[in-house]
Scaffold this motif. Structure first.
Motif, PDB file in Angstrom:
ATOM      1  N   GLN A 130       2.026   0.175 -14.763  1.00 36.92           N
ATOM      2  CA  GLN A 130       0.770  -0.555 -14.743  1.00 36.92           C
ATOM      3  C   GLN A 130       0.976  -1.962 -14.180  1.00 36.92           C
ATOM      4  O   GLN A 130       0.189  -2.431 -13.357  1.00 36.92           O
ATOM      5  CB  GLN A 130       0.181  -0.634 -16.143  1.00 36.92           C
ATOM      6  N   LEU A 131       2.033  -2.632 -14.609  1.00 35.34           N
ATOM      7  CA  LEU A 131       2.320  -3.970 -14.116  1.00 35.34           C
ATOM      8  C   LEU A 131       2.638  -3.945 -12.623  1.00 35.34           C
ATOM      9  O   LEU A 131       2.124  -4.764 -11.864  1.00 35.34           O
ATOM     10  CB  LEU A 131       3.494  -4.572 -14.889  1.00 35.34           C
ATOM     11  N   LEU A 132       3.444  -2.989 -12.189  1.00 36.55           N
ATOM     12  CA  LEU A 132       3.776  -2.870 -10.778  1.00 36.55           C
ATOM     13  C   LEU A 132       2.531  -2.575  -9.949  1.00 36.55           C
ATOM     14  O   LEU A 132       2.333  -3.145  -8.873  1.00 36.55           O
ATOM     15  CB  LEU A 132       4.843  -1.794 -10.561  1.00 36.55           C
ATOM     16  N   ARG A 133       1.665  -1.693 -10.443  1.00 37.97           N
ATOM     17  CA  ARG A 133       0.409  -1.404  -9.733  1.00 37.97           C
ATOM     18  C   ARG A 133      -0.435  -2.664  -9.562  1.00 37.97           C
ATOM     19  O   ARG A 133      -1.010  -2.901  -8.511  1.00 37.97           O
ATOM     20  CB  ARG A 133      -0.386  -0.329 -10.469  1.00 37.97           C
ATOM     21  N   GLU A 134      -0.486  -3.495 -10.597  1.00 37.17           N
ATOM     22  CA  GLU A 134      -1.249  -4.741 -10.530  1.00 37.17           C
ATOM     23  C   GLU A 134      -0.667  -5.669  -9.469  1.00 37.17           C
ATOM     24  O   GLU A 134      -1.384  -6.245  -8.663  1.00 37.17           O
ATOM     25  CB  GLU A 134      -1.267  -5.435 -11.898  1.00 37.17           C
TER      26      GLU A 134
ATOM     27  N   ARG B 279       0.832  -1.216   0.000  1.00 36.02           N
ATOM     28  CA  ARG B 279       0.000   0.000   0.000  1.00 36.02           C
ATOM     29  C   ARG B 279       0.860   1.257   0.000  1.00 36.02           C
ATOM     30  O   ARG B 279       0.554   2.230  -0.700  1.00 36.02           O
ATOM     31  CB  ARG B 279      -0.942  -0.013   1.197  1.00 36.02           C
ATOM     32  N   ALA B 280       1.944   1.245   0.769  1.00 35.67           N
ATOM     33  CA  ALA B 280       2.840   2.401   0.807  1.00 35.67           C
ATOM     34  C   ALA B 280       3.502   2.625  -0.549  1.00 35.67           C
ATOM     35  O   ALA B 280       3.610   3.769  -1.011  1.00 35.67           O
ATOM     36  CB  ALA B 280       3.896   2.206   1.894  1.00 35.67           C
ATOM     37  N   LEU B 281       3.932   1.560  -1.192  1.00 37.52           N
ATOM     38  CA  LEU B 281       4.543   1.691  -2.516  1.00 37.52           C
ATOM     39  C   LEU B 281       3.531   2.183  -3.547  1.00 37.52           C
ATOM     40  O   LEU B 281       3.859   3.018  -4.392  1.00 37.52           O
ATOM     41  CB  LEU B 281       5.131   0.355  -2.967  1.00 37.52           C
TER      42      LEU B 281
ATOM     43  N   ARG C 252      -1.373  -4.237  -6.049  1.00 35.26           N
ATOM     44  CA  ARG C 252      -2.790  -4.393  -5.717  1.00 35.26           C
ATOM     45  C   ARG C 252      -3.053  -5.803  -5.183  1.00 35.26           C
ATOM     46  O   ARG C 252      -3.742  -5.989  -4.190  1.00 35.26           O
ATOM     47  CB  ARG C 252      -3.666  -4.133  -6.944  1.00 35.26           C
ATOM     48  N   ARG C 253      -2.473  -6.787  -5.826  1.00 37.11           N
ATOM     49  CA  ARG C 253      -2.641  -8.182  -5.385  1.00 37.11           C
ATOM     50  C   ARG C 253      -2.038  -8.401  -4.008  1.00 37.11           C
ATOM     51  O   ARG C 253      -2.617  -9.091  -3.178  1.00 37.11           O
ATOM     52  CB  ARG C 253      -2.015  -9.139  -6.382  1.00 37.11           C
ATOM     53  N   LEU C 254      -0.848  -7.834  -3.782  1.00 34.48           N
ATOM     54  CA  LEU C 254      -0.192  -8.002  -2.484  1.00 34.48           C
ATOM     55  C   LEU C 254      -0.933  -7.298  -1.348  1.00 34.48           C
ATOM     56  O   LEU C 254      -0.902  -7.737  -0.218  1.00 34.48           O
ATOM     57  CB  LEU C 254       1.247  -7.470  -2.549  1.00 34.48           C
ATOM     58  N   SER C 255      -1.575  -6.197  -1.681  1.00 33.33           N
ATOM     59  CA  SER C 255      -2.226  -5.412  -0.632  1.00 33.33           C
ATOM     60  C   SER C 255      -3.655  -5.902  -0.319  1.00 33.33           C
ATOM     61  O   SER C 255      -4.275  -5.413   0.613  1.00 33.33           O
ATOM     62  CB  SER C 255      -2.260  -3.935  -0.994  1.00 33.33           C
ATOM     63  N   ALA C 256      -4.130  -6.853  -1.081  1.00 26.55           N
ATOM     64  CA  ALA C 256      -5.498  -7.366  -0.867  1.00 26.55           C
ATOM     65  C   ALA C 256      -5.597  -8.224   0.375  1.00 26.55           C
ATOM     66  O   ALA C 256      -4.696  -8.757   0.877  1.00 26.55           O
ATOM     67  CB  ALA C 256      -5.952  -8.153  -2.085  1.00 26.55           C
TER      68      ALA C 256
END
Length: 51
Positions: A40-44, A22-24, A47-51
């Protein structure tokens, strides 16, 4: 610089991978080292890690 790096306050308020992700994600809009596709790839991934 040493004081900045060695403060007692944690850099991430929420421990673990989800908090770090979330911080990143919050810091991504201000950077320009990655291409739009890389961002875009990093955001994806984050997003998966922060779920």
């Amino acid at each position: 610089m040493i004081t900045t790096v060695t403060t007692r306050e944690p850099a991430v308020q929420e421990p673990g991978p989800a908090g770090a992700a979330r911080a990143l994600r919050a810091a991504l809009p201000g950077q320009n080292a990655l291409s739009p596709a890389e961002q875009q790839l990093l955001r994806e991934w984050l997003r998966r890690l922060s779920a």
